[in-house]
Design a protein around this motif. Structure first.
Motif, short mmCIF file in Angstrom:
data_model
loop_
_atom_site.label_atom_id
_atom_site.label_comp_id
_atom_site.label_asym_id
_atom_site.label_seq_id
_atom_site.Cartn_x
_atom_site.Cartn_y
_atom_site.Cartn_z
N LEU A 1 -4.17 -26.27 20.86
CA LEU A 1 -4.18 -27.26 19.80
C LEU A 1 -3.72 -26.63 18.51
N VAL B 1 -3.98 -31.27 16.24
CA VAL B 1 -5.36 -31.63 16.50
C VAL B 1 -5.78 -32.85 15.67
N THR C 1 -4.52 -35.83 17.46
CA THR C 1 -5.30 -35.99 18.69
C THR C 1 -6.65 -36.65 18.40
N LEU C 2 -7.36 -36.14 17.38
CA LEU C 2 -8.68 -36.69 17.07
C LEU C 2 -8.56 -38.12 16.54
N GLY D 1 -4.35 -31.21 23.51
CA GLY D 1 -4.77 -32.50 23.00
C GLY D 1 -4.75 -33.59 24.06
N ILE E 1 -8.10 -33.58 25.71
CA ILE E 1 -9.13 -34.14 24.83
C ILE E 1 -9.06 -35.67 24.83
N SER F 1 -7.28 -25.99 26.51
CA SER F 1 -7.23 -26.67 25.21
C SER F 1 -7.76 -25.81 24.07
N THR G 1 -13.13 -25.72 14.22
CA THR G 1 -13.47 -26.17 15.57
C THR G 1 -14.58 -27.21 15.61
N LEU H 1 -13.55 -30.67 16.77
CA LEU H 1 -13.18 -30.68 18.18
C LEU H 1 -14.41 -30.63 19.07
N GLU I 1 -16.15 -33.93 19.16
CA GLU I 1 -15.46 -34.87 20.05
C GLU I 1 -15.83 -34.62 21.51
N VAL J 1 -12.00 -25.02 26.02
CA VAL J 1 -11.60 -24.55 24.68
C VAL J 1 -12.13 -23.17 24.32
#
Length: 544
Positions: free
Chosen positions: A6, A95, A98-99, A126, A129, A148, A170, A173, A176, A195
């Motif tokens: 990511l 990232v 992605t989020l 991603g 995720i 990831s 982090t 992430l 999530e 991760v």
């Protein structure tokens, strides 16, 4: 880009304040939902009582991907679609994008829409995720999910996020992943192995109840201790490693060792409980999802692809295409500089500049400061060329600013500078785009210089091109008419008609010529020789 990692970038503050050209390009892409709604079949029709919207997410995940997914999710809500399949085939990407997609999935789920993830080939970084955020995961045969980790470029090379920066970088992430584990009943230890390379994961089972768990090293040691729980004698020795699983065969422990990132193939994902089924086509997908058989009259899956505007924006943001745009900018500016007035070459160069900056802006690579630096560099070069004589500080500063802005416009940023330990790109996506950007600019520069040579030497001789580039003038065209009819040229001898103080007249044959001496006073009647001639200006000196 290197797959399986990511990359992070800053929040795009102030992105609505852009130049007119960029705003028009942005509005063009934002109008895409209309085209999508016209082309996508209506899933609420009587012939499709339980149709599913299939939304592909392919290639690198950027802000264009995020905005496109949000646009298609809006169509899902407006048309009352109850189920969505995200078809994933991606190496990952930014990232933040992605989020944002994961948050959009949550909002869709909260609105009562069931979201499935279909890993059709690969979902790294991603992509994994996003798949975990869905209600369930379906894998294509021989597909891959995982790998990831978020990494950075450190002074020692590519490595894990520094310990002092890890909480900031982090935490979103990990939050999530915890939410995905809680919502879908996944093992958090299993997800963290995607991760965290130092994370060891074991698969253990209870010999009495048959319960199976994924645990880290500490959890394994606690379960395997001689006596655990309230009844130590009863519980002692009840936990052991899972040795084999039908369809998977022998299980090697740990299933994810130190210094590796968990990456699962289709069979492993199904055995570990992450995947609920396998589908290699839309027909098989309909079987896994238990979609109704409509007798082949109407497809139960309504595919919602990218609009052509979104495809064009992503294509224009690629380094190779931007290298060509840079070449066009150079040639257009050169041709405009060589021709009087403002014409077609200047307009082409301006359009190429707008697209060159607009496409990466929409993709999330370029923020406002790069655009400002590029425009400031161009302004300084214009000032140096037309206002300040010679080539000095303004020209050098313009070239430096232009170079910095052009290179930076290729690179997606991870975090704001002070928090990331510097402005140098650190994530693998950013470093990959930096290399590709340098190659694109180098290729565009070389091609531009070659094109300038062709424009200057070859094209003026072509009838069609002479309208853009005026041909070089001939010698006869630039010669000034001789006011003295070939007399009083350099080396000719005459006689001063009067005193030269230092200007006066001299006679060359029957012709009187206005002359000036080379500095001394020359008496009348003195023989003089022409030593310099520039148009009608004649310089003479005394001849003894």
């Amino acid at each position: 880009m290197p797959s399986g990692h990511l990359s992070v970038k800053p929040e795009r503050a102030g992105r609505l304040v852009v130049s007119g050209g960029l705003l028009l390009l942005a509005l063009g892409v934002s109008s895409a939902p209309l085209a999508a709604q016209e082309s996508a079949p209506d899933p609420r029709s009587d012939a499709q009582p339980q149709s599913v919207a299939l939304i592909p997410i392919t290639g690198e995940i950027t802000d264009i991907t995020r905005d496109s997914v949000a646009r298609r999710f809006k169509v899902v809500r407006e048309q009352g679609i109850g189920r969505v399949v995200l078809e994933l085939n991606t190496p990952g990407g930014m990232v933040s994008s992605t989020l944002d997609i994961c948050n959009a999935i949550r909002r869709l789920q909260d609105a009562g829409v069931k979201v499935h993830a279909w890993v059709n080939d690969k979902a790294y970084s991603g992509g994994a995720i996003i798949a975990l955020a869905a209600d369930d995961i379906i894998m294509a045969p021989n597909a891959t999910i995982g790998d990831s980790q978020m990494i950075m470029m450190t002074p020692e090379g590519v490595g894990a996020v520094p310990e002092e920066l890890e909480p900031k970088m982090t935490s979103p992430l990990y939050a999530e992943l915890r939410d995905s584990a809680r919502r879908n009943g996944y093992s958090l230890d299993l997800l963290l192995a995607f991760v965290k390379p130092e994370f060891e994961v074991f698969w253990v089972e209870n010999t009495r109840t048959g319960e199976r768990r994924f645990v880290n090293t500490k959890g394994r040691d606690e379960l395997f201790a001689a006596g655990n729980g309230k009844d130590k004698e009863r519980d002692a020795g009840e936990w052991r490693y899972v040795e084999s699983v039908p369809g998977l065969g022998a299980v090697v422990q740990p299933i994810d060792g130190p210094n590796t990132l968990l990456t699962l193939r289709t069979v492993e994902a199904r055995a570990y409980g992450l995947s609920v089924g396998t589908a290699g086509s839309e027909t098989e997908l309909g079987t896994v999802l238990n979609l109704p058989d409509l007798g082949g009259l109407t497809r139960p899956v309504a595919r919602m692809d990218l609009t052509w505007l979104e495809l064009v924006a992503g294509w224009l943001a690629s380094p190779a295409v931007r290298g060509v745009l840079f070449l066009i900018m150079m040639l257009g500016a050169y041709a405009e500089f060589k021709t009087p007035g403002v014409g077609l070459p200047g307009g082409v160069a301006l359009i190429a500049l707008v697209v060159f900056l607009g496409a990466p802006y929409l993709a999330g690579f370029t923020v406002t400061w790069e655009i400002v630096v590029i425009l400031l560099g161009i302004l300084l070069l214009v000032i140096e060329a037309f206002v300040i004589p010679g080539f000095g500080v303004a020209g050098i500063a313009g070239l430096v600013l232009l170079g910095i802005g052009l290179v930076a416009s290729f690179v997606p940023k991870e975090l704001p500078g002070p928090d990331s330990g510097g402005w140098w790109p650190s994530g693998p996506l950013a470093l990959d785009y930096l290399r590709r950007g340098l190659w694109a600019l180098s290729g565009g520069t070389v091609g531009g210089l070659m094109g300038m040579y062709v424009l200057a030497k070859v094209m003026p001789r072509m009838p069609a091109a002479s309208r853009l580039i005026a041909p070089n003038p001939t010698r006869d065209q630039i010669m000034v008419d001789d006011p003295y009819g070939g007399m009083a040229r350099v080396g000719h001898i005459g006689r001063a008609e009067g005193v030269l103080r230092p200007a006066g007249k001299a006679r060359f044959g029957a012709l009187l010529v206005d002359v000036v001496s080379d500095g001394e006073f020359i008496p009348a009647g003195t023989r003089v020789e022409v030593v310099e001639r520039a148009g009608s200006r004649v310089v003479v000196r005394r001849v003894d």
